[in-house]
Structures are given as structure tokens and as C-alpha cells.
Write an enzyme that holds these catalytic residues in place. Structure first.
Site, PDB file in Angstrom:
ATOM      1  NE  ARG A  68      50.681  28.982  37.588  1.00  0.00           N
ATOM      2  CZ  ARG A  68      49.358  30.510  38.195  1.00  0.00           C
ATOM      3  NH1 ARG A  68      50.701  31.458  38.390  1.00  0.00           N
ATOM      4  NH2 ARG A  68      48.374  30.437  38.282  1.00  0.00           N
ATOM      5  CG  ASN A 110      38.394  29.964  44.819  1.00  0.00           C
ATOM      6  OD1 ASN A 110      38.604  30.990  46.010  1.00  0.00           O
ATOM      7  ND2 ASN A 110      38.556  30.842  43.678  1.00  0.00           N
ATOM      8  CB  THR A 111      35.561  31.869  48.931  1.00  0.00           C
ATOM      9  OG1 THR A 111      34.699  32.792  49.194  1.00  0.00           O
ATOM     10  CG2 THR A 111      36.874  31.992  49.675  1.00  0.00           C
ATOM     11  CG  HIS A 112      34.813  35.665  43.025  1.00  0.00           C
ATOM     12  ND1 HIS A 112      35.455  36.145  43.232  1.00  0.00           N
ATOM     13  CD2 HIS A 112      33.555  35.485  41.713  1.00  0.00           C
ATOM     14  CE1 HIS A 112      35.703  37.078  41.773  1.00  0.00           C
ATOM     15  NE2 HIS A 112      34.028  36.969  41.557  1.00  0.00           N
ATOM     16  CG  ASP A 144      35.216  24.789  36.533  1.00  0.00           C
ATOM     17  OD1 ASP A 144      35.233  26.247  36.129  1.00  0.00           O
ATOM     18  OD2 ASP A 144      34.006  25.549  35.429  1.00  0.00           O
ATOM     19  N   GLY A 146      38.026  27.045  34.720  1.00  0.00           N
ATOM     20  CA  GLY A 146      37.937  28.588  34.382  1.00  0.00           C
ATOM     21  C   GLY A 146      38.178  29.558  35.070  1.00  0.00           C
ATOM     22  CG  ASP A 148      36.521  33.965  40.325  1.00  0.00           C
ATOM     23  OD1 ASP A 148      37.077  32.723  41.258  1.00  0.00           O
ATOM     24  OD2 ASP A 148      37.151  34.502  39.831  1.00  0.00           O
TER      25      ASP A 148
HETATM   26  C1  GRF Z   1      38.399  37.451  50.150  1.00  0.00           C
HETATM   27  O1  GRF Z   1      37.476  38.282  49.979  1.00  0.00           O
HETATM   28  C2  GRF Z   1      38.475  36.873  49.086  1.00  0.00           C
HETATM   29  O2  GRF Z   1      37.030  35.953  48.596  1.00  0.00           O
HETATM   30  C3  GRF Z   1      39.145  36.657  47.998  1.00  0.00           C
HETATM   31  O3  GRF Z   1      39.913  37.619  49.222  1.00  0.00           O
HETATM   32  C4  GRF Z   1      39.368  37.912  50.318  1.00  0.00           C
HETATM   33  C5  GRF Z   1      40.196  36.917  51.240  1.00  0.00           C
HETATM   34  O4  GRF Z   1      40.802  37.618  52.606  1.00  0.00           O
HETATM   35  N1  GRF Z   1      40.388  36.836  46.835  1.00  0.00           N
HETATM   36  P1  GRF Z   1      40.773  36.592  53.741  1.00  0.00           P
HETATM   37  O5  GRF Z   1      42.587  36.573  53.447  1.00  0.00           O
HETATM   38  O6  GRF Z   1      40.725  35.040  54.130  1.00  0.00           O
HETATM   39  O7  GRF Z   1      40.835  37.823  54.521  1.00  0.00           O
END
Ligand code: GRF
Length: 206
Positions: A68, A110-112, A144, A146, A148
């Protein structure tokens, strides 16, 4: 920073968040451009979206490396080759490791699909639905080490409907997520940002 901010976007799936960024970057006034898209797997719509937009792509699959850490190093190396100002994990389904933090720490977002600190991990929409919350949403955070947990850049609330399934809820969250991502990344690019403890502020240090 002179010129538009250089974004490297990492994806693992359909890439609708990536597409929203690509569309926003088509306008010079947005202040950023996607200089490369990376993925941890082949054959995904996210990579096709990049190719259609004429953006270079790269793939680093965990299974092609002996550990990894090796994968993390190779991914960090590929990202670094494009000299990003900001790295955007947009539906990237891997945790980045130490090498990545060392090289880009503080410049990775990052988007969650949940309202942090609720429901971290891979099942944000499902966990919110199972818990029975009436409001969930999405969170953009500075990565970071962790899961999310990083300092929060932006959030959007999304109401849960009684008739929601995981998919219908996730689709509405994703619509909010795209808006949030485009808005916040544009501000980070144009205005700069600072991270002090858990506080993320737009604007440059005076
Ligand atoms: C998003 O909701 C993201 O936060 C999650 O997976 C989805 C990705 O969607 N982890 P896309 O690939 O941008 O359409």
C-alpha cells in the site's frame, strides 16, 4: 499564485463531481483549471470525462504494487508531476497515505456525502438513512490522517424524505455536493485559504 490554480482531481467512479469542476473551469473567471485526473482503477466514467475534456489522465492500481505504501508513493509521484496547487479527491475511494500527506499536506481536499462529524466512511448516505436523521448533507474538508475527520471547508444540508432510498438520497446529496465543491474550490483558488487548527478561512494571510 500567478495564473489559474492548478487542480489535480482523483476519482474512482462516475466523476460527476469532476465534471462539475471541468465545466466551471471552462470559464477563465473561475480561477482554476484541471491539469490532470488520476484514478485507482481503469474503465470508469470519471476517466472518460477527463479524456473528453482533453485533460491528461493516469491510473495507479493498488494491486499493481507490492504494498500500500508503494502505491501511495507512486500515486503521490504521479500527482506531483502535474505540480498542483490543490489536489481534489472527488469520489476517490481510497485513503491516501503518509507520502501523500508529506508532499501535499494542507493542500488536499475531499468531499464526503454526509454532514461531518456524522457518518464518516464509505456508507454516508446509507448510515444517515438507517439512523433516521431528518437532515444530512455533504462536507468538503482538508484531508488529514483520519477518515473524513479533517478541518471543514464547506457544508451543505439536504433534507431526508420519508420515501428516500439510499440511491435517491445519495443523488440529492450529490447535486448539493457538486454545487458546494464548485463554489468552495473556486474560492480557494481565487482567494486562497488558511487552516488554523480546525478553522478553515478563505483569503490570504495578511
Ligand atoms: C460522491 O457522493 C462522493 O462524496 C462519494 O462518492 C460520490 C462520487 O460521485 N464518495 P461522482 O464519482 O463524483 O459522481
Amino acid at each position: 499564485m500567478t495564473g489559474p490554480a492548478r487542480l489535480v482531481v482523483l476519482v474512482s467512479g462516475s466523476g460527476t463531481n469532476l465534471q462539475a469542476l471541468l465545466d466551471a473551469c471552462a470559464d477563465d473567471a473561475y480561477g482554476a483549471r484541471v491539469v490532470a485526473v488520476g484514478a485507482d482503477r481503469d474503465g470508469i466514467e470519471g476517466l472518460e470525462r477527463a479524456e473528453r475534456a482533453g485533460v491528461p489522465t493516469f491510473v495507479r492500481r493498488v494491486k499493481d504494487f507490492s504494498s500500500r505504501d508503494e502505491w501511495d508513493r507512486a500515486t503521490a509521484e504521479a500527482v506531483a508531476g502535474f505540480e498542483p496547487d490543490l489536489v481534489v479527491l472527488a469520489g476517490f475511494m481510497k485513503l491516501v497515505g503518509q507520502e501523500f500527506h508529506d508532499r501535499f499536506g494542507g493542500r488536499v481536499v475531499n468531499t464526503h456525502p454526509a454532514l461531518s462529524p456524522s457518518f464518516p466512511g464509505m456508507r454516508g448516505p446509507a448510515d444517515a438513512l438507517e439512523y433516521g436523521v431528518k437532515v444530512t448533507g455533504c462536507t468538503l474538508f482538508v484531508v488529514d490522517d483520519g477518515v473524513d475527520t479533517g478541518p471543514i471547508v464547506a457544508q451543505r444540508a439536504v433534507e431526508v424524505d420519508e420515501a428516500d432510498t439510499v440511491d435517491s438520497l445519495h443523488e440529492r446529496i450529490k447535486a448539493a455536493e457538486r454545487e458546494m465543491l464548485v463554489d468552495a474550490v473556486g474560492r480557494m483558488a481565487r482567494e486562497g485559504f488558511t487552516v488554523e487548527g480546525r478553522a478553515v478561512r478563505f483569503g490570504r494571510v495578511r
